[in-house]
Each structure stands twice: as C-alpha cells, then as structure tokens.
Enzyme design. Structure first.
Site, PDB file in Angstrom:
ATOM      1  N   CYS A 192      -3.134  -9.692  14.337  1.00 46.65           N
ATOM      2  CA  CYS A 192      -1.713 -10.008  13.101  1.00 46.65           C
ATOM      3  C   CYS A 192      -0.877  -9.381  13.714  1.00 46.65           C
ATOM      4  CB  CYS A 192      -2.855  -9.495  12.161  1.00 46.65           C
ATOM      5  SG  CYS A 192      -1.442  -9.266  10.217  1.00 46.65           S
ATOM      6  N   GLY A 195       3.985   1.094   7.776  1.00 43.22           N
ATOM      7  CA  GLY A 195       3.276   2.268   7.818  1.00 43.22           C
ATOM      8  C   GLY A 195       1.827   2.917   8.231  1.00 43.22           C
ATOM      9  N   GLY A 237       0.939  -1.173   0.197  1.00 47.32           N
ATOM     10  CA  GLY A 237       0.024   0.118  -0.194  1.00 47.32           C
ATOM     11  C   GLY A 237       1.045   1.030   0.144  1.00 47.32           C
ATOM     12  N   CYS A 276      -9.164 -10.042   5.727  1.00 48.21           N
ATOM     13  CA  CYS A 276      -8.068 -10.604   4.648  1.00 48.21           C
ATOM     14  C   CYS A 276      -8.447 -11.462   4.080  1.00 48.21           C
ATOM     15  CB  CYS A 276      -7.055 -10.504   5.009  1.00 48.21           C
ATOM     16  SG  CYS A 276      -5.496 -11.160   5.938  1.00 48.21           S
TER      17      CYS A 276
END
Length: 390
Positions: free
Chosen positions: A101, A125, A10, A199
């Site tokens: 996660c 990020g 991303g 996801c």
C-alpha cells in the site's frame, strides 16, 4: 511550499498536517477512499480508511482551516494491494499488504497525482526522517523514537519519491507527545486508538477470508523426511513458522511441537518439523529497490555490511549482502519515475551472522546501515544450513 497532507483520520496524520501549516506551507488535506464497499474495511480502532476515518480527517482539516478532499483510489487499491495479497498467498508466499500500500498507493499513485496537480511535497504522519545526503539527493532514516519508528514499512520508497516526501513527526520522541499536542490544538482524534491488522479483512480472520478468494483443497502435511503426518485444508492458508492450526495426528518422536517449514503450492503440500529447522542463514530477494543512492558495492557485486529487518517490529540483525544479476526480470518495479531504482533484473543475496527464525518467502527484507534505510527486497528464498527445501 504547496503541500498535500495525506489524512488517514488518525492523530499522527492530523498533527503532521498541523505542523506543516505551522511551518508556513500552503497545505491541502486529502483522504483516500480505498473501498467502494466500506463494510469490507475494518472499523474502529482495528482498521483504517473507513467512512469513520474520513469523517475524522474532515474534522481535523476543518480545525486546521485547510481544504479537504476525498480521492477515490479504490480500483488501484484492489489491483495493487488486495489482488496482489491474494496472488502472493496463492503462490505460497506471505505478503505484507501495508508495504504494498505504501509503495503503490500512498507514495506512487498519490504522489504522482499530487505532483501532476502542482504540489511540491506529500506530507504523512509516518515516524521516519528524510535528510539531505549532501550531494543533492535524499536519504531515509529511522525516527528519533525507535519504539514508534516506521522506517521499515517505508523501505519501498525510492530516491525520486523521497525528494517529494515530508515526515513532520520524525524527530518526535514519543506518541504521547503527539497526542498531547493534538489535544492542545483541539483536534478531536487526540486519543483515537492506533489502527492495526489488515484493513480489507473485516473480521480479522485471514484464513477464512482467503478461503473465499482462493480455491483451497485438502492435502498432506509431511515431515522433513517426506513422511505424511497429517492433513491440511489448503496449503495457501499457512505461513512459514506457523505452529497453531496444524492439527497433526501424530506427535513428533521427541514430543516437541512442529512448525511449518515449507509450503509447496503446486503440490498442495505443507512441510512441518522441529523449531531448529526454522533457523535461516541465507536469504535471496527480488524486486530490489534503493531508498536513495545505492551503496557503491551494488554495482560491483561486492559484499557489504548491513543490519537486516524482516518485520515492522522485529529487531535488526547483522548480516552481509551483495547484489547479483538475475536473468528473469521482475515486472513489478520499485518506482515508475526513477530508472536507477528499478532493480527488477537484480537479486539481493544476504548471509546472516546468526540464524534467524520465522523467515518466509514474500516478506520484505529491509536493509539498514546505522539509522539509514538502504533499500529493500521481497524475500524469494530462505535457506537453513540444517534444512534445504525440496
């Protein structure tokens, strides 16, 4: 410093890596392969960690002139995130897989491997800030932009992990600025949509996916007085606060909609009732961990003031909290490297100033004081002054 940049594919992770390079660090990019069956992960704008994302990460690293690697964490991801998600739902709780996660993959497995390979820090990020606490430790704080702040999903980080973590985007005032910077740098994902949703559930149908993982059996839906008002197709597929999908055959006496108040997986029962019975004013939490040094009151058991947040995009609410000993130690520790943060034998007790709705066991409660993240706990019980579960 030698910095490992976690590259999701991303725009945020790409710009974070670019800033680390610009700061003079020796940067290496790595993308995490979280599934050996890419078709089981979401694609396009609704997922992360796919083959498409890996290619985007590689192109960003090529543009920045830094090495790029793919690390296979698929087995760890399945055990610590996917299997945990299934077991939590099977137990009638509502887990947050992104929290797990971050805790088990991005800031435990990844960080441990990075340190073993000689890296000084891991760069991501995320929109958050790590600052020096003045005593040689580190604190986690909200990002400059509250609209993009991601400190909630980072509340599982412990003191050991914070000292090796870099968030170059923390002081950035807006996502638009990050996209503009990516475009100026010639990074191809400048306008790539943000990822969202779970996801590893390809079509977004959580209930349908759970039905393939957990044996769901028909059972009764009761009202708050124990009278049957309908049937469900599997109690584990529901969550506290849910309104849609109840399909009740009998309307409430006042004609108002009913909401899920409680899930009893052992009895395969769902309890539904009016919205006001969702008002929660007392929460207990397990798996307590601290994002930096614990508050002084944690050791003494005294009450201390906090703002509590129970969802990534929820507003924090004022409350008081204290830590008490808990006889049954939880086996899932907050961080393998920091003994002080392993609070499995303690429980967090929170009393809210005003009732809060939609609180479900399994959710993560993150504690703040101002912009600082104190720590977090997994919600074990949520109680209302009006309704006490059986």
């Amino acid at each position: 410093m030698k910095v490992l940049a976690a590259m999701s594919g991303g725009v945020d992770s790409a710009v974070a890596a670019a800033r680390a390079v610009e700061a003079g660090h020796d940067v290496v990019g790595v993308h995490l392969a979280l599934s050996r069956m890419p078709g089981t992960l979401r694609t396009g704008s609704r997922g992360c960690c796919t083959i498409e994302d890996s290619s985007d990460a590689w192109r960003a690293c090529e543009k920045l002139g830094i090495p790029f690697y793919v690390w296979d964490f698929s087995e760890r991801f399945k055990a610590d995130v996917v299997d945990d998600f299934i077991s939590e739902y099977a137990a009638g709780r509502t887990p947050n897989p992104c929290m797990r996660c971050n805790e088990k993959i991005k800031f435990e497995a990844l960080l441990d491997k990075a340190i073993a390979l000689g890296f000084d820090a891991v760069c991501t990020g995320h929109y958050a800030t790590v600052i020096d606490d003045g005593d040689g430790g580190h604190e986690l704080h909200r990002a400059a932009s509250w609209a993009k702040d991601q400190s909630y999903v980072l509340g599982v980080l412990n003191a050991y992990q914070l000292q090796y973590t870099m968030f170059p985007l923390g002081a950035t005032p807006s996502k638009d600025q990050v996209r503009a910077e990516a475009a100026e740098r010639g990074i191809s994902v400048a306008q790539k949509p943000d990822s969202h949703d779970i996801c590893f559930i390809p079509d977004g149908d959580t209930r349908g996916w759970l039905a393939e993982q957990i044996e769901l059996r028909d059972g009764p839906i009761l009202d708050q007085d124990g009278e049957q008002i309908g049937e469900h197709a599997g109690s584990q597929a529901y969550t506290v606060g849910q309104r849609r999908g109840l399909k009740l055959g009998r309307p409430a006496p006042d004609g108002k909609p009913r909401f899920v108040l409680e899930i009893r997986p052992k009895e395969n029962t769902v309890v539904a009732g009016p919205r006001d019975l969702l008002d929660i004013d007392r929460i207990t939490g397990i798996r307590v961990s601290w994002a930096g040094a614990p508050v002084d009151e944690a050791a003494s058991g005294e009450w201390f003031r906090i703002d509590l947040q129970i969802r990534a995009h929820a507003d924090p609410v004022p409350a008081r909290a204290r830590v008490e000993e808990h006889q049954e130690a939880d086996s899932q520790q907050a961080g393998s490297q920091d003994a002080e943060s392993q609070q499995g034998s303690y429980r967090l007790v929170v009393e809210l100033d005003d009732p809060l709705q939609g609180v479900a066991p399994g959710q993560t409660a993150v504690m703040y004081q101002g912009t600082r993240v104190l720590g977090q706990a997994t919600i074990d019980t949520a109680r209302s002054r009006h309704y006490v579960p059986a």
